[in-house]
Write a protein that holds these residues in place. Structure first.
Motif, PDB file in Angstrom:
ATOM      1  N   GLY A 160      -9.639  -6.820   0.866  1.00 31.00           N
ATOM      2  CA  GLY A 160      -8.285  -7.320   0.193  1.00 31.00           C
ATOM      3  C   GLY A 160      -7.817  -8.707   0.879  1.00 31.00           C
ATOM      4  O   GLY A 160      -8.535  -9.005   1.914  1.00 31.00           O
ATOM      5  N   GLU A 161      -6.615  -9.147   0.554  1.00 39.87           N
ATOM      6  CA  GLU A 161      -6.059 -10.258   1.109  1.00 39.87           C
ATOM      7  C   GLU A 161      -5.282 -10.154   2.323  1.00 39.87           C
ATOM      8  O   GLU A 161      -5.446 -10.616   3.253  1.00 39.87           O
ATOM      9  CB  GLU A 161      -4.945 -10.825  -0.035  1.00 39.87           C
ATOM     10  N   GLY A 162      -4.319  -9.241   2.264  1.00 40.98           N
ATOM     11  CA  GLY A 162      -3.513  -8.981   3.431  1.00 40.98           C
ATOM     12  C   GLY A 162      -2.551  -7.711   3.419  1.00 40.98           C
ATOM     13  O   GLY A 162      -2.193  -7.335   2.074  1.00 40.98           O
ATOM     14  N   PRO A 163      -2.161  -7.234   4.217  1.00 41.98           N
ATOM     15  CA  PRO A 163      -1.238  -5.972   4.184  1.00 41.98           C
ATOM     16  C   PRO A 163       0.056  -6.349   3.154  1.00 41.98           C
ATOM     17  O   PRO A 163       0.691  -7.523   3.543  1.00 41.98           O
ATOM     18  CB  PRO A 163      -0.843  -5.655   5.670  1.00 41.98           C
ATOM     19  N   GLY A 164       0.678  -5.511   2.697  1.00 46.36           N
ATOM     20  CA  GLY A 164       1.857  -5.733   1.987  1.00 46.36           C
ATOM     21  C   GLY A 164       3.121  -4.737   2.633  1.00 46.36           C
ATOM     22  O   GLY A 164       2.613  -4.471   3.955  1.00 46.36           O
TER      23      GLY A 164
ATOM     24  N   GLU B  95       1.815  -0.980   3.774  1.00 46.00           N
ATOM     25  CA  GLU B  95       0.613  -1.001   4.759  1.00 46.00           C
ATOM     26  C   GLU B  95       1.146  -1.495   6.042  1.00 46.00           C
ATOM     27  O   GLU B  95       0.809  -1.121   7.207  1.00 46.00           O
ATOM     28  CB  GLU B  95      -0.279  -2.131   4.243  1.00 46.00           C
TER      29      GLU B  95
ATOM     30  N   PRO C 175      -4.468   0.179   5.477  1.00 53.70           N
ATOM     31  CA  PRO C 175      -4.757  -0.737   4.534  1.00 53.70           C
ATOM     32  C   PRO C 175      -4.607   0.099   3.245  1.00 53.70           C
ATOM     33  O   PRO C 175      -4.997   1.168   2.945  1.00 53.70           O
ATOM     34  CB  PRO C 175      -6.392  -1.248   4.452  1.00 53.70           C
ATOM     35  N   PHE C 176      -3.976  -0.740   2.070  1.00 57.11           N
ATOM     36  CA  PHE C 176      -4.221  -0.299   0.610  1.00 57.11           C
ATOM     37  C   PHE C 176      -3.480   1.177   0.542  1.00 57.11           C
ATOM     38  O   PHE C 176      -4.328   2.122   0.197  1.00 57.11           O
ATOM     39  CB  PHE C 176      -5.564  -0.158   0.119  1.00 57.11           C
TER      40      PHE C 176
ATOM     41  N   HIS D 227      -8.398  -7.996  -8.015  1.00 57.19           N
ATOM     42  CA  HIS D 227      -7.545  -7.160  -7.201  1.00 57.19           C
ATOM     43  C   HIS D 227      -7.029  -6.195  -7.827  1.00 57.19           C
ATOM     44  O   HIS D 227      -6.264  -6.268  -8.923  1.00 57.19           O
ATOM     45  CB  HIS D 227      -6.549  -8.221  -6.590  1.00 57.19           C
TER      46      HIS D 227
HETATM   47  N1  URA Z   1      -3.127  -5.700  -1.043  1.00 58.11           N
HETATM   48  C1  URA Z   1      -4.077  -6.045  -0.273  1.00 58.11           C
HETATM   49  O1  URA Z   1      -4.773  -7.186  -0.406  1.00 58.11           O
HETATM   50  N2  URA Z   1      -4.359  -5.492   0.925  1.00 58.11           N
HETATM   51  C2  URA Z   1      -3.450  -4.209   1.141  1.00 58.11           C
HETATM   52  O2  URA Z   1      -4.025  -3.776   2.346  1.00 58.11           O
HETATM   53  C3  URA Z   1      -2.568  -4.030   0.308  1.00 58.11           C
HETATM   54  C4  URA Z   1      -2.367  -4.656  -0.833  1.00 58.11           C
END
Ligand code: URA
Length: 206
Positions: A45-49, A52, A58-59, A172
């Motif tokens: 994915g892109e990055g933690p929200g 997370e 993650p996710f 995504h």
């Molecule tokens: N969206 C992301 O790209 N990564 C995550 O870990 C959570 C949401």
């Protein structure tokens, strides 16, 4: 086998105390990634929200629930795959990661990829796709398998040989949360994954 597991867990451990970019001051926790050290599939994915960042995994928010359903729809479990992100710390207010943050974080992901050596990498969304295949557009690349030779760039990986990895970009899950037609596309693309894995396996035997 044991060495592989140790080295991936070691990378995760080192990542957890990373202070290489400014995100160190705003994050709650680093989110290194999680899953099977011998996974055939890596989701990136892109990055933690927010969720997370709080949990260090993650996710795990709403998009993560949908990712779990997608993974289960092809008869796999979260524990069977590896899930990571392009950047390992949450950018404040969920802004896009800055190019310097992406560049600084990249060697961590590269090390994870070279440790796991997955058959298939599934970039989730356009930001992740852009890091791997800068000329591809998610609207046309999603659901299509692309063969690549993945070359190491991180200093401590330069002695590693390039590895053959197939990329299979998908939208995504967050983009599909409130968009029924995108959700359908995402499930349809996921249905192709077992066949793609089968073809990779067959090709290896040629
Ligand atoms: N969206 C992301 O790209 N990564 C995550 O870990 C959570 C949401």
């Amino acid at each position: 086998m044991k060495k592989k597991i140790n080295s991936l867990r070691e990378i995760e451990k080192e990542t957890r105390v990373c202070t290489l970019c400014a995100l160190k001051s705003t994050r709650t926790q680093v989110v290194p990634g999680e899953g099977l050290a011998t996974a055939e599939i890596m989701f990136i994915g892109e990055g933690p929200g927010k969720n997370e960042d709080e949990q260090g995994r993650p996710f795990v928010g709403a998009a993560g629930k949908l990712l779990d359903q997608l993974i289960e729809s092809i008869s796999l479990k979260r524990e069977d795959v590896y899930i990571a992100n392009i950047v390992k710390c949450r950018p404040p207010n969920n802004r896009d990661p800055l190019p310097e943050e992406v560049a600084t974080c990249w060697p961590w992901l590269e090390k994870q990829i070279f440790s796991i050596k997955p058959k298939l990498i599934i970039p989730l969304g356009r930001h992740s796709l852009a890091r791997f295949l800068p000329n591809a557009q998610i609207s046309s690349a999603h659901g299509k398998a692309m063969r690549t030779l993945f070359k190491p760039t991180a200093n401590d990986l330069l002695s590693e040989s390039p590895i053959k990895i197939v990329f299979f970009p998908c939208y995504h899950p967050a983009a599909a949360l409130y968009n029924g037609s995108l959700r359908e596309v995402l499930f349809k693309d996921f249905r192709k994954i077992p066949k793609v894995l089968e073809l990779i396996e067959k090709e290896k035997q040629l």
